[in-house]
Design a protein around this motif. Sequence first.
Motif, short mmCIF file in Angstrom:
data_model
loop_
_atom_site.label_atom_id
_atom_site.label_comp_id
_atom_site.label_asym_id
_atom_site.label_seq_id
_atom_site.Cartn_x
_atom_site.Cartn_y
_atom_site.Cartn_z
N GLY A 307 19.69 117.00 60.94
CA GLY A 307 19.67 118.05 61.95
C GLY A 307 20.21 117.61 63.29
O GLY A 307 20.53 118.47 64.14
N ALA A 308 20.34 116.30 63.52
CA ALA A 308 20.92 115.83 64.78
C ALA A 308 22.38 116.27 64.86
O ALA A 308 23.10 116.29 63.86
CB ALA A 308 20.80 114.31 64.87
N THR A 309 22.82 116.61 66.06
CA THR A 309 24.19 117.10 66.23
C THR A 309 25.15 115.95 66.53
O THR A 309 24.77 114.92 67.09
CB THR A 309 24.25 118.13 67.36
OG1 THR A 309 23.59 117.61 68.52
CG2 THR A 309 23.57 119.42 66.93
N VAL A 310 26.41 116.15 66.16
CA VAL A 310 27.46 115.14 66.31
C VAL A 310 28.48 115.66 67.32
O VAL A 310 28.91 116.82 67.23
CB VAL A 310 28.14 114.83 64.96
CG1 VAL A 310 29.19 113.74 65.12
CG2 VAL A 310 27.10 114.42 63.91
N LEU A 320 24.19 116.07 61.28
CA LEU A 320 23.68 115.13 60.29
C LEU A 320 22.92 115.87 59.19
O LEU A 320 22.18 116.80 59.47
CB LEU A 320 22.75 114.11 60.94
CG LEU A 320 23.36 112.75 61.31
CD1 LEU A 320 24.45 112.92 62.35
CD2 LEU A 320 22.29 111.80 61.78
N THR A 321 23.10 115.41 57.96
CA THR A 321 22.35 115.97 56.83
C THR A 321 21.40 114.95 56.21
O THR A 321 20.45 115.33 55.53
CB THR A 321 23.33 116.49 55.76
OG1 THR A 321 24.27 115.46 55.43
CG2 THR A 321 24.07 117.71 56.27
N SER A 322 21.65 113.67 56.40
CA SER A 322 20.75 112.60 55.98
C SER A 322 20.89 111.45 56.95
O SER A 322 21.99 111.19 57.45
CB SER A 322 21.08 112.08 54.56
OG SER A 322 20.72 112.99 53.56
N GLY A 323 19.80 110.76 57.21
CA GLY A 323 19.88 109.61 58.10
C GLY A 323 18.61 108.79 58.01
O GLY A 323 17.54 109.30 57.67
N GLY A 324 18.73 107.51 58.30
CA GLY A 324 17.57 106.65 58.29
C GLY A 324 17.97 105.21 58.45
O GLY A 324 19.15 104.88 58.67
N PHE A 325 16.99 104.33 58.31
CA PHE A 325 17.23 102.89 58.43
C PHE A 325 17.59 102.36 57.04
O PHE A 325 16.96 102.72 56.04
CB PHE A 325 15.98 102.20 58.97
CG PHE A 325 16.21 100.77 59.34
CD1 PHE A 325 16.84 100.44 60.53
CD2 PHE A 325 15.81 99.75 58.50
CE1 PHE A 325 17.06 99.12 60.88
CE2 PHE A 325 16.01 98.42 58.84
CZ PHE A 325 16.64 98.11 60.03
N ALA A 326 18.60 101.50 56.98
CA ALA A 326 19.05 100.91 55.72
C ALA A 326 18.46 99.52 55.58
O ALA A 326 18.95 98.57 56.20
CB ALA A 326 20.58 100.85 55.69
N PRO A 327 17.41 99.35 54.78
CA PRO A 327 16.75 98.05 54.68
C PRO A 327 17.66 96.92 54.20
O PRO A 327 17.52 95.78 54.64
CB PRO A 327 15.62 98.30 53.68
CG PRO A 327 15.32 99.76 53.81
CD PRO A 327 16.65 100.39 54.05
N MET A 335 24.59 110.31 57.03
CA MET A 335 25.66 111.14 56.49
C MET A 335 25.70 112.42 57.31
O MET A 335 24.66 112.93 57.72
CB MET A 335 25.44 111.45 55.02
CG MET A 335 25.67 110.25 54.11
SD MET A 335 25.77 110.68 52.35
CE MET A 335 24.07 111.05 51.98
N ALA A 336 26.91 112.94 57.51
CA ALA A 336 27.07 114.14 58.32
C ALA A 336 28.26 114.95 57.82
O ALA A 336 29.16 114.41 57.15
CB ALA A 336 27.29 113.77 59.79
N TYR A 337 28.26 116.23 58.13
CA TYR A 337 29.45 117.05 57.98
C TYR A 337 30.10 117.16 59.34
O TYR A 337 29.45 117.55 60.32
CB TYR A 337 29.10 118.44 57.44
CG TYR A 337 28.86 118.43 55.95
CD1 TYR A 337 29.90 118.68 55.06
CD2 TYR A 337 27.61 118.12 55.44
CE1 TYR A 337 29.69 118.64 53.68
CE2 TYR A 337 27.38 118.08 54.07
CZ TYR A 337 28.43 118.34 53.21
OH TYR A 337 28.22 118.29 51.85
#
Length: 379
Positions: A307-310, A320-327, A335-337
């Motif tokens: 939901g964050a805007t680019v 953004l459609t997916s996001g997080g910390f990559a362990p 990921m975003a459109y």
Amino acid sequence: MADDADLKTLPLDALHRRLGARMVSFAGYAMPIQFDGIIAEHLWTREHAGLFDVSHMGQLLVEGDGAAAWLESLAPGDFKALQPHRVRYSLLLADNGGILDDLMVTNTGRNFYLVVNGATKHGDIAHMAARLPAGITLHHMEDHALLALQGPQAVTVMSRFDLTPESADQPAFADLKFMAGARWLWNGVLLGITRSGYTGEDGYEISVPSEHAEALAEALLAHAEVKPIGLGARDSLRLEAGLPLYGHDLDPETTPVEADLSFAISKRRKAEGGFPGAERVLDQLFNGAARKRVGLNVEGRMPAREGATVWVGSEQVGVLTSGGFAPSLNVPIAMAYVATAFSADGTALEIEVRGKRIAATVVPMPFKQKNYVREGDKK
């Protein structure tokens, strides 16, 4: 909440609770989100083997003369050319070319076995049943559970099991490669096994009659290389692998071209069309789409969420459609459109998080190299 009386339970519900799982509501089921902690489970799967309960997914059988042609009227895969014991990733499309679901299709040699998403399975079944011609049957395998064993040691673990091939024409289990599958007998129980998964790691998905699911899970967990893994790590693993999640990165308004899933449109179908929304989808394929799903490396340590805007300067160019910390990478990713003009690798963008702008860069996906074993690999 996990104790909501309206939630359905999985065949392994009692086992999850005995193992100390934290249960949450997901797709109408009480499901384990974590056991030992998301980061620990994520890294264990990358280094060893993780056991996932994905019994909420829909398992379907399609059979009858013309089943392949009927599937081609719903999805853009070349199912007529799909050889026995081979698996293909595909997309169930709406009439406008939007994605109703993504799914896996296996030609068993007798019928087609489909795995669809848990949150959409009832809608998928209704959509398919409404279009079912005479002579084709659609069966929902509600009496089966689905387990996924994922990670570099999954093959080692499965090699210790005494598996008897169902038929002489199928590959030996030791020779099973990525995106292939068949059925084997284990202790008299018929298992449908594909070498596939949703983590970017080597591994298997195992369809098992529900009444035998707990015995199989306990047999797998008896091996030192295997630990139970929850939904939380499943999500972070698929994000690192650049794999979309339906309802977040895919939806009925998004086409395969916009989702960067054009590979799911088989060569013959690109030439012939004949799938839902083909005119729109092929126009985008050959002439370009207005937006595209991309991967983003996010500067700093703060994860950016769905939901964050680019932005580029004062212009919003995506979301953004997916996001997080990559362990595995120890950095935030997303990921975003974004508008196609800003989708090239290396493009500098900004993400607005809590009123602040965070620098981000478009990068190729997957974020972490996949470890599948494809045809011809020696592993």
